[in-house]
Write a protein that holds these residues in place. Structure first.
Motif, PDB file in Angstrom:
ATOM      1  N   ALA A   1     -92.329  -3.233   4.695  1.00 21.43           N
ATOM      2  CA  ALA A   1     -92.136  -4.554   4.086  1.00 21.43           C
ATOM      3  C   ALA A   1     -93.463  -5.275   3.867  1.00 21.43           C
ATOM      4  O   ALA A   1     -93.557  -6.154   3.012  1.00 21.43           O
ATOM      5  CB  ALA A   1     -91.212  -5.406   4.951  1.00 21.43           C
ATOM      6  N   GLN A   2     -94.484  -4.900   4.608  1.00 23.27           N
ATOM      7  CA  GLN A   2     -95.785  -5.561   4.523  1.00 23.27           C
ATOM      8  C   GLN A   2     -96.733  -4.895   3.515  1.00 23.27           C
ATOM      9  O   GLN A   2     -97.820  -5.405   3.263  1.00 23.27           O
ATOM     10  CB  GLN A   2     -96.447  -5.579   5.904  1.00 23.27           C
ATOM     11  N   LEU A   3     -96.331  -3.751   2.947  1.00 24.77           N
ATOM     12  CA  LEU A   3     -97.203  -3.046   2.008  1.00 24.77           C
ATOM     13  C   LEU A   3     -97.452  -3.860   0.751  1.00 24.77           C
ATOM     14  O   LEU A   3     -96.615  -4.661   0.329  1.00 24.77           O
ATOM     15  CB  LEU A   3     -96.589  -1.706   1.605  1.00 24.77           C
ATOM     16  N   LYS A   4     -98.612  -3.628   0.124  1.00 17.55           N
ATOM     17  CA  LYS A   4     -98.944  -4.280  -1.139  1.00 17.55           C
ATOM     18  C   LYS A   4     -97.904  -3.927  -2.198  1.00 17.55           C
ATOM     19  O   LYS A   4     -97.398  -4.789  -2.906  1.00 17.55           O
ATOM     20  CB  LYS A   4    -100.345  -3.846  -1.578  1.00 17.55           C
ATOM     21  N   ASN A   5     -97.590  -2.637  -2.336  1.00 22.04           N
ATOM     22  CA  ASN A   5     -96.548  -2.151  -3.245  1.00 22.04           C
ATOM     23  C   ASN A   5     -95.756  -1.075  -2.516  1.00 22.04           C
ATOM     24  O   ASN A   5     -96.352  -0.177  -1.903  1.00 22.04           O
ATOM     25  CB  ASN A   5     -97.134  -1.558  -4.524  1.00 22.04           C
ATOM     26  N   THR A   6     -94.435  -1.158  -2.620  1.00 21.40           N
ATOM     27  CA  THR A   6     -93.567  -0.229  -1.905  1.00 21.40           C
ATOM     28  C   THR A   6     -92.580   0.407  -2.860  1.00 21.40           C
ATOM     29  O   THR A   6     -91.853  -0.296  -3.561  1.00 21.40           O
ATOM     30  CB  THR A   6     -92.768  -0.973  -0.807  1.00 21.40           C
ATOM     31  N   GLY A   7     -92.536   1.727  -2.870  1.00 19.18           N
ATOM     32  CA  GLY A   7     -91.564   2.445  -3.672  1.00 19.18           C
ATOM     33  C   GLY A   7     -90.239   2.582  -2.940  1.00 19.18           C
ATOM     34  O   GLY A   7     -90.067   2.098  -1.818  1.00 19.18           O
ATOM     35  N   GLU A   8     -89.321   3.285  -3.570  1.00 25.36           N
ATOM     36  CA  GLU A   8     -88.004   3.560  -2.993  1.00 25.36           C
ATOM     37  C   GLU A   8     -88.025   4.922  -2.304  1.00 25.36           C
ATOM     38  O   GLU A   8     -88.772   5.815  -2.698  1.00 25.36           O
ATOM     39  CB  GLU A   8     -86.940   3.573  -4.093  1.00 25.36           C
TER      40      GLU A   8
END
Length: 192
Positions: free
Chosen positions: A25-32
Motif C-alpha cells: 500500500a505504501q509503494l509509489k506504484n502498485t500493480g495487481e
C-alpha cells in the motif's frame, strides 16, 4: 503439541501477509496480483514501483537509500510478470529498472552503488556512497543463480546471464554473457 505448532505457523503466515500488504500500500506504484514470499523487505517503498503479476520470492530485500548525496529521489522499478528468486537483493541509491517478464534466479545481487574507500582514516562503512550510473535490465531477460550486477550496467532484451557471473559492463540485446567479469559469449537475432 502438533496442533499448537500448526496454529502458530498459520498465525505467523497471516502476520507475514499482513505486513506485506501494508508495504504494498505504501509503494509509489502498485500493480495487481503481486506475490510476496516470506520475509520480503522493502525499504522506503515510496520510491518503489512494482508492476502486475510480479513475484518476489522468500527473503528478497529491496534496499532504497534516501537522503544521500547522489540522488534526491531514487527510483527502483520492477516491470510486470517479473520473478525474483529467494534471497534476491536490489540495492538502489539512484536508478535501478528491471523490465517486464524478467526471470531472476536465487541469490542474485543487483546494485547501482558502491561504498567509497578513498579516506584511509575513515572506516569504509562510514564513507559516502556513490553511483557510477544506473542499472537497467531489458524485457524477457534471464539472470542465472548467484549473479552480481554492478553499477552503470545496461543488460538488453532477451539476454541470458550465466550462473555466478559478475556483470560489470553492458550486454547487448539477445546475447548470452557469463564469467567474472561477464563477457558476451554468444548472440542471436531477434527472429531466431
Amino acid at each position: 503439541m502438533g496442533n499448537l505448532l500448526n496454529l502458530i505457523g498459520r498465525l505467523l503466515r497471516k502476520l507475514d501477509r499482513a505486513v506485506g500488504s501494508t508495504t504494498l500500500a505504501q509503494l509509489k506504484n502498485t500493480g495487481e496480483g503481486i506475490v510476496l514470499g516470506r520475509g520480503v523487505q522493502i525499504e522506503h517503498p515510496e520510491y518503489v514501483s512494482i508492476g502486475d503479476g510480479v513475484h518476489l520470492n522468500d527473503y528478497c530485500w529491496l534496499s532504497v537509500a534516501v537522503n544521500n548525496d547522489v540522488c534526491e529521489r531514487p527510483e527502483l522499478s520492477i516491470g510486470s510478470d517479473t520473478y525474483i528468486g529467494r534471497f534476491g537483493t536490489l540495492a538502489c541509491i539512484n536508478r535501478l529498472v528491471i523490465g517486464h517478464n524478467v526471470l531472476i534466479s536465487d541469490r542474485v545481487f543487483i546494485g547501482d552503488s558502491a561504498h567509497g574507500y578513498a579516506l584511509n582514516s575513515v572506516p569504509i562503512k562510514e564513507q559516502p556512497m556513490s553511483s557510477p550510473g544506473p542499472v537497467t535490465i531489458g524485457d524477457g531477460t534471464w539472470i542465472g543463480i548467484g549473479v552480481a550486477i554492478l553499477p552503470n550496467v545496461k543488460i538488453g532484451r532477451n539476454c541470458v546471464i550465466g550462473a555466478n557471473s559478475v556483470v560489470t559492463r553492458d550486454v547487448p540485446d539477445f546475447c548470452v554473457a557469463a564469467g567474472n567479469p561477464a563477457r558476451v559469449i554468444r548472440c542471436h537475432s531477434e527472429q531466431s
